[in-house]
Design an enzyme around this catalytic site. Sequence first.
Site, PDB file in Angstrom:
ATOM      1  CE  LYS A 112      -4.159  -2.136   0.554  1.00  0.00           C
ATOM      2  NZ  LYS A 112      -3.712  -3.604   0.639  1.00  0.00           N
TER       3      LYS A 112
HETATM    4  C1  LIG Z   1      -4.088  -4.784  -0.274  1.00  0.00           C
HETATM    5  C2  LIG Z   1      -3.174  -5.831  -0.234  1.00  0.00           C
HETATM    6  C3  LIG Z   1      -3.309  -6.626  -1.084  1.00  0.00           C
HETATM    7  C4  LIG Z   1      -4.395  -6.829  -2.303  1.00  0.00           C
HETATM    8  O1  LIG Z   1      -4.131  -5.895  -3.128  1.00  0.00           O
HETATM    9  P1  LIG Z   1      -5.356  -5.343  -4.039  1.00  0.00           P
HETATM   10  O2  LIG Z   1      -4.911  -4.383  -4.594  1.00  0.00           O
HETATM   11  O3  LIG Z   1      -6.529  -5.038  -3.002  1.00  0.00           O
HETATM   12  O4  LIG Z   1      -5.852  -6.334  -5.022  1.00  0.00           O
HETATM   13  C5  LIG Z   1      -2.279  -7.867  -1.199  1.00  0.00           C
HETATM   14  N1  LIG Z   1      -1.400  -8.172  -0.399  1.00  0.00           N
HETATM   15  C6  LIG Z   1      -1.176  -7.339   0.665  1.00  0.00           C
HETATM   16  C7  LIG Z   1      -0.229  -7.266   1.732  1.00  0.00           C
HETATM   17  C8  LIG Z   1      -2.007  -6.027   0.650  1.00  0.00           C
HETATM   18  O5  LIG Z   1      -1.899  -5.075   1.801  1.00  0.00           O
END
Ligand SMILES: *Cc1c(COP(=O)(O)O)cnc(C)c1O
Length: 496
Positions: A112
């Site tokens: 993120k």
């Molecule tokens: C948010 C997240 C995901 C999923 O990503 P999306 O863009 O929502 O599909 C996968 N792994 C981690 C560690 C995340 O924080």
Amino acid sequence: MEVYYKSTRGNGETVTASQAILQGLSPDGGLFVPTQIPQLKKSLKELSKLSYQELAYEVMSSFLTDFTPEELKSCIEKAYDSKFDTEEIAPLAEKGGAYYLELFHGATIAFKDMALSILPHLMTVSAKKNQEEREIVILTATSGDTGKAAMAGFADVSGTRIIVFYPKHGVSPIQEKQMVTQKGANTYVVGITGNFDDAQTAVKKMFHDPELNQELAQSGFMFSSANSINIGRLVPQIVYYVYAYATLLREGKIQEGEKINAVVPTGNFGNILAAYYGKQMGLPLDKLICASNDNKVLYDFFSTGVYDKNREFILTSSPSMDILISSNLERLIYRIAGEDSAKCRELMEALSAQGKYEVTDSMRVQLEDFYGNYATEEETAQTIARVFKETGYMMDPHTAVAATVYEKYKEQTGDEKTAVIASTASPYKFTRSVMCALDAKYDAMSDFELVDELNRLTKVAVPKAIDEIRTAPVLHDRVVEAADMPGAVKDILGIQ
Ligand SMILES: *Cc1c(COP(=O)(O)O)cnc(C)c1O
């Protein structure tokens, strides 16, 4: 070429990139999509000579066409700096025949950060460009990770404040500690006595409460959201797919133009959608491999053409993928519906009324860029243990879901093309799950004992994000009932 943005549920009206970033969601409930996907402006060979920041400029400037070069470069410089623990920003690790694209070297050691470290800067520039004088107030409900990453991004960005609500008894001890120790004079963390859904519902209600919005406006504030449907989060995520390809090319692992596969552990469908946009830009990606955990709505969708969220919600060791409504999928649906917003609206309304929809045969054909599969909890744990034993590389459970699905893909198709696996979190963020995948005896240890044990086994330095919360003072201790959340917001902003 100017790129504008239109809603997946609209009638073709367009806004500029900066307006789309400020608004987040279109007023008609749809998501903003670019009117055209721009093509890569330079050859892959030329791109392979650029730094992460230079490459970010190349990619993002073709989407955010109403930003001046100075504006965009300044956002990029402020985002991708020493908050990351490596100058590469998104390094590639070659282990056991695959390439792990490590997207966890930012402030909160999860992917993120790749987008949330730049979104605040894109937002404040967007506000200025649109003569928006009010201070931006970001409201977020979090089940743990997004709230922390958003705060780390917005902390001390002038012209913004961020208020994060989390379920007081619904996050892990480390997650809570990460949040309540957050620094920054413009960050506010509020525990609520209800669960995540209560927090989420109350935040949505505040966004749409005309009276509250007016009171805010009178005091010089406006609400905005940092959630993953904002185009200002999607565009920065395209960059690292181009960077991964450029790195492979620079290191002589692939020939220019050679197609590679991308494997993505998926929840809200934002990360993999960025890979899809990268492919549309001309990046030689072949299959986009969509990996799910036991909440395998997307796997079922790719196998049957039916999206059905009517099922049990399963808590797994990859909590950021415990999602039954993948919001960003709407952008793909819109595209495979031939940009027919009426069709897209019809399906999304079916999703909210009946919890399911089915795409037409002609739409399904266009899903061939994707391959979907899933990993059970047991398979995920086995992959963590096996890869560690074979290569010494420790991966987090989200990445392990992707690695497991990649093995299934190769077995089913025999496709051994070079592949990049998006590695979305540091194992230090999910110490208990990764250590217990090696041996159940570790469950008896405390969280920080596990951190030290992981360090001893892997020799990978403990990230600053973990080390500093051992001793960091608690700076936020406000707790309210969900019903009192609007009151807390007004109190924080000094509105009577
Ligand atoms: C948010 C997240 C995901 C999923 O990503 P999306 O863009 O929502 O599909 C996968 N792994 C981690 C560690 C995340 O924080």
